[in-house]
Design a protein around this motif. Structure first.
Motif, PDB file in Angstrom:
ATOM      1  N   ASN A 185       0.826  -1.202   0.000  1.00 59.08           N
ATOM      2  CA  ASN A 185       0.000   0.000   0.000  1.00 59.08           C
ATOM      3  C   ASN A 185       0.861   1.254   0.000  1.00 59.08           C
ATOM      4  O   ASN A 185       0.731   2.141   0.835  1.00 59.08           O
ATOM      5  N   THR A 186       1.769   1.303  -0.949  1.00 61.42           N
ATOM      6  CA  THR A 186       2.586   2.481  -1.171  1.00 61.42           C
ATOM      7  C   THR A 186       2.613   2.735  -2.671  1.00 61.42           C
ATOM      8  O   THR A 186       2.107   1.930  -3.454  1.00 61.42           O
ATOM      9  N   ALA A 187       3.233   3.842  -3.038  1.00 56.11           N
ATOM     10  CA  ALA A 187       3.357   4.149  -4.462  1.00 56.11           C
ATOM     11  C   ALA A 187       4.583   3.483  -5.070  1.00 56.11           C
ATOM     12  O   ALA A 187       4.868   3.691  -6.248  1.00 56.11           O
ATOM     13  N   VAL A 188       5.311   2.684  -4.301  1.00 58.68           N
ATOM     14  CA  VAL A 188       6.508   2.016  -4.824  1.00 58.68           C
ATOM     15  C   VAL A 188       6.066   0.954  -5.841  1.00 58.68           C
ATOM     16  O   VAL A 188       5.399  -0.009  -5.475  1.00 58.68           O
ATOM     17  N   PRO A 189       6.425   1.138  -7.113  1.00 57.55           N
ATOM     18  CA  PRO A 189       5.826   0.288  -8.146  1.00 57.55           C
ATOM     19  C   PRO A 189       6.016  -1.204  -7.899  1.00 57.55           C
ATOM     20  O   PRO A 189       5.062  -1.980  -8.022  1.00 57.55           O
ATOM     21  N   VAL A 190       7.230  -1.609  -7.555  1.00 58.90           N
ATOM     22  CA  VAL A 190       7.490  -3.044  -7.500  1.00 58.90           C
ATOM     23  C   VAL A 190       6.781  -3.678  -6.287  1.00 58.90           C
ATOM     24  O   VAL A 190       6.561  -4.885  -6.259  1.00 58.90           O
ATOM     25  N   TRP A 191       6.416  -2.886  -5.311  1.00 61.15           N
ATOM     26  CA  TRP A 191       5.627  -3.405  -4.186  1.00 61.15           C
ATOM     27  C   TRP A 191       4.136  -3.333  -4.489  1.00 61.15           C
ATOM     28  O   TRP A 191       3.401  -4.285  -4.257  1.00 61.15           O
ATOM     29  N   HIS A 192       3.722  -2.183  -4.998  1.00 56.85           N
ATOM     30  CA  HIS A 192       2.281  -2.022  -5.197  1.00 56.85           C
ATOM     31  C   HIS A 192       1.749  -2.993  -6.253  1.00 56.85           C
ATOM     32  O   HIS A 192       0.713  -3.617  -6.059  1.00 56.85           O
ATOM     33  N   GLU A 193       2.479  -3.104  -7.359  1.00 57.28           N
ATOM     34  CA  GLU A 193       1.978  -3.953  -8.445  1.00 57.28           C
ATOM     35  C   GLU A 193       2.009  -5.429  -8.061  1.00 57.28           C
ATOM     36  O   GLU A 193       1.397  -6.257  -8.729  1.00 57.28           O
ATOM     37  N   ALA A 194       2.730  -5.782  -7.006  1.00 56.37           N
ATOM     38  CA  ALA A 194       2.774  -7.184  -6.557  1.00 56.37           C
ATOM     39  C   ALA A 194       1.828  -7.405  -5.389  1.00 56.37           C
ATOM     40  O   ALA A 194       2.003  -8.344  -4.625  1.00 56.37           O
ATOM     41  N   HIS A 195       0.795  -6.577  -5.272  1.00 57.45           N
ATOM     42  CA  HIS A 195      -0.015  -6.675  -4.056  1.00 57.45           C
ATOM     43  C   HIS A 195      -0.825  -7.964  -3.990  1.00 57.45           C
ATOM     44  O   HIS A 195      -1.345  -8.296  -2.939  1.00 57.45           O
ATOM     45  N   ARG A 196      -0.930  -8.669  -5.097  1.00 57.61           N
ATOM     46  CA  ARG A 196      -1.617  -9.968  -5.020  1.00 57.61           C
ATOM     47  C   ARG A 196      -0.657 -11.075  -4.612  1.00 57.61           C
ATOM     48  O   ARG A 196      -1.076 -12.111  -4.135  1.00 57.61           O
ATOM     49  N   HIS A 197       0.637 -10.858  -4.836  1.00 58.01           N
ATOM     50  CA  HIS A 197       1.609 -11.905  -4.524  1.00 58.01           C
ATOM     51  C   HIS A 197       2.208 -11.756  -3.137  1.00 58.01           C
ATOM     52  O   HIS A 197       2.553 -12.738  -2.502  1.00 58.01           O
ATOM     53  N   MET A 198       2.341 -10.517  -2.718  1.00 57.85           N
ATOM     54  CA  MET A 198       3.113 -10.275  -1.487  1.00 57.85           C
ATOM     55  C   MET A 198       2.535 -10.959  -0.253  1.00 57.85           C
ATOM     56  O   MET A 198       3.306 -11.499   0.552  1.00 57.85           O
TER      57      MET A 198
END
Ligand code: SF4
Lengths: 350, 355
Positions: A185-198
């Motif tokens: 839940n941040t604007a960091v692309p590699v974290w946000h776009e992986a929100h289903r995997h994380m």
């Protein structure tokens, strides 16, 4: 750059200018295939980062993630070991849960730039803020886990300890997975776009860590459930990491260079070695303990790797511009009405 | 504010999408003042940085340099010596030296991308980082001193060496500021409630509450808010909350000599911006576009929006920002399901265990 003092904010200062530059030679064409735009074609303000990288401290925050995961799964292991009468596993789980929770809390407080105000976290409960929710998960969990461990160590109030142990186990899994939301839940692309995997990645990593701790500290008579849990956790973690990096497309390049790459590789090695060791060696005390250590190390290294990848991603303007341009292009294609307010059709991205 | 049930159960209107009145949504009673904001018309900005200075003076924002080698914050990329917004820079004037081959910038149309000058090293343009990092080694820019000191393979490519008749140069200037988003990621993610929405619809940090957790920093899709290392607190533009209460306009808007920074009620600013855009398009300035004005964009529209003369990313702005909390309900669901799965996995690990 902000006013960050590089000496005090090492993460922030460590901008890799190889990443910031427009990259013309993509080493890994294969993974970027979903993306139609060549990586080099993006514009930016002198290659500077667009969003701010987290100011979270390293190693505090990755260690907090690891310890939270360790504590969360250990608490459930301990409660189940109590129910199925496995005393050494129960003890191992309870101590790991308490140690993880207390250690995690220390790191979380130390990470604050104004640690004396930690209790301000408890003045509100905001469901929109994962850190607020997480504090409200961590606080009762740490209380219950510490109480359980105290009864375990002293032998006093055993009944109460069993009850608080179950209470901690009820909260534990949430402690292990909420941290994925914290990052996503941040604007960091590699974290946000992986929100289903994380969440799956962090949950599996927690299972590997908790199971690993069980292997290290429980007797071989009791450690079978810990071995199973750790092996399953390591397997799921390895698989979901592959899937995550695949689904991230061009964003996954941050996992393929720099320290994140080293950390993720080391993590994989540890997880594979630990899982194999647990599979064949759990009946011997020393090999069980070694495997457990490897599994815990693998879990911790994953958190460090994900953290590093996020910093690199936030510092890379391509990670913001290229996917957002692509999103605009696709939106324009589907609606077929040029959203001329932000992008005149003549300037639509190539 | 949302209640607990709403936030954990799917569609919460206040996390993303159209929201005409964020002030009431934040819990203010219906008779609050109208939402105010900035319209920054970069087409008349002269890059004087009066706004930066006025902001610093009024808000007592400290120096943002940290050591002697950072003196004057020479970035080495353009006349921008501030770099970006941060804890101690609440207005930032971006300065873009837009260099292109001769003859390609005669009309309002511009080529997509900035092609390198033929022959030799590429010029330093808006797509190329300054060599070697955030500050420039001035010696290395001299024709003979360029022996490897400049990183990134840009050796001896300083502007003065290229004959002027080969290139057209255009200067773009824009005063950037916190967008005071309708759906503000920083505010949503703040765990202490230090960030709040004022009765004017703006987003402000209460310094006496902030505990420096830093969660707002990566939550902002524009990279605005930051933690100041000297005091550990997060800081950003307040839209001069103290002045608003006294009926004054913010310091930057007051100081702006060209009226590039306009302050007012948001609806009036939007109308003025639409008129200005139509006027510029009528004059053939095709590349003019509004940024952050749409109330149905990824952040529900900005309280501070812009008229730009090039793509947003050229000014260091994200082309299509989306507030991260738009996906939060889904994230919570996934995390909860995974937590249940993890618990079940541990229980399953005890299945028919031999002792
Ligand atoms: S998210 Fe960023 S731009 Fe939006 S209100 Fe917060 S600091 Fe300002």
């Amino acid at each position: 750059m902000s006013d960050a003092n590089p000496a005090e904010m090492p993460e922030r200062a460590r901008i890799d200018h190889d990443q910031v530059k427009p990259r013309r030679d993509s080493r890994r064409r294969g993974r970027g295939e979903e993306l139609q735009v060549p990586e080099a074609e993006f514009r930016s303000y002198y290659g500077r980062p667009i969003i701010k990288a987290p100011v979270w401290k390293n190693p505090d925050v990755p260690l907090y993630l690891f310890l939270g995961g360790l504590a969360g799964s250990s608490s459930v292991l301990a409660a189940m070991a109590r129910a199925t009468d496995r005393p050494t596993l129960r003890r191992a789980g309870r101590l790991a849960a308490a140690g993880g929770a207390v250690g995690g809390t220390v790191f979380l407080v130390h990470d604050l730039h104004r640690p004396a105000r930690f209790l301000h976290m408890l003045r509100v409960l905001k469901p929109t803020s994962p850190l607020s929710v997480g504090t409200w998960i961590l606080s009762p969990f740490a209380t219950f886990a510490a109480a359980t461990a105290a009864t375990e160590l002293t032998g006093w109030f055993r009944r109460t300890g069993d009850v608080t142990g179950v209470a901690a186990a009820a909260i534990g899994p949430a402690l292990a997975t909420y941290t994925a939301v914290l990052f996503s839940n941040t604007a960091v692309p590699v974290w946000h776009e992986a929100h289903r995997h994380m969440p799956i990645l962090f949950g599996a990593s927690a299972a590997a860590a908790g199971g690993g701790a069980g292997l290290v500290f429980a007797s071989v008579r009791d450690n079978e459930p810990a071995a199973r849990l750790a092996i399953a956790g390591a397997a799921v973690e390895l698989a979901i990491d592959e899937k995550m990096q695949h689904d991230l497309g061009m964003l996954s390049d941050v996992y393929d260079k720099g320290r994140a790459r080293t950390l993720m590789r080391a993590s994989k090695t540890c997880l594979v070695a630990g899982a194999l060791g647990a599979l064949v060696g759990r009946r011997r005390r020393w090999s069980a303990a070694l495997s457990g250590l490897a599994l815990m190390a693998g879990s911790a290294l994953t958190r460090f790797g994900v953290f590093d990848a996020g910093i690199a991603s936030a510092n890379d303007p391509a990670h913001i511009v290229v996917p957002q341009r692509e999103r605009l292009r696709q939106r324009q294609e589907t609606t077929n009405t040029p959203s001329d307010r932000t992008t005149p059709s003549d300037r639509a991205f190539a | 504010m949302t209640n607990v049930f709403e936030a954990f159960s799917g569609e919460t209107p206040s996390l993303s999408g159209l929201l005409p009145d964020p002030t009431t949504d934040a819990g203010w009673s219906g008779d609050h003042p109208k939402r105010v904001g900035f319209f920054t018309d970069t087409s008349v900005c002269i890059g004087c940085k009066a706004c930066e200075v006025a902001c610093k003076e009024w808000n007592l924002v400290p120096d943002d340099g940290t050591d002697a080698s950072d003196l004057y914050r020479l970035t080495g990329m353009s006349y921008d010596n501030t770099g970006d917004l941060g804890a101690s820079t609440w207005r930032h004037v971006a300065f873009i030296e837009d260099v292109r081959p001769h003859g390609t910038a005669t009309t309002g149309h511009m080529p997509s991308g900035l092609p390198a000058i033929t022959g030799g090293a590429p010029t330093r343009d808006a797509a190329t980082p300054p060599p070697g990092g955030g500050t420039v080694d001035l010696l290395a820019l001299l024709p003979d001193g360029a022996s490897g000191a400049t990183g990134g393979g840009i050796v001896g490519a300083h502007g003065q060496q290229t004959p002027d008749d080969e290139r057209d140069v255009r200067w773009l200037m824009a005063s950037d500021v916190c967008k005071h988003c309708t759906h503000a990621g920083c505010l949503d993610n703040c765990p202490t409630g230090a960030l709040f929405r004022t009765e004017f619809g703006t987003v402000v940090v209460q310094d006496d509450i902030c505990n420096g957790c830093g969660y707002c920093v990566p939550s902002c899709p524009y990279g605005v808010i930051d933690v100041r290392e000297s005091d550990g607190g997060a800081h950003k533009c307040t839209l001069c909350y103290d002045r608003l209460g006294e009926g004054l306009e913010p310091a930057c808007a007051k100081a702006c000599p060209t009226n590039s920074i306009q302050f007012g009620d948001l609806d009036e600013l939007q109308a003025a911006a639409d008129a200005r855009l139509a006027e510029l398009h009528g004059r053939g300035v095709e590349e003019a576009r509004l940024y952050g004005r749409d109330p149905d964009d990824g952040v529900g529209g900005d309280g501070a929006f812009f008229l730009l003369l090039d793509e947003p990313e050229v000014y260091g702005l994200p082309p299509d920002p989306i507030v991260t909390t738009r996906d939060l309900p889904e994230m919570w669901r996934n995390a909860a399901l995974t937590a249940v799965g993890l618990g079940a996995a541990v229980v399953a690990a005890f299945w028919r265990g031999r002792k």
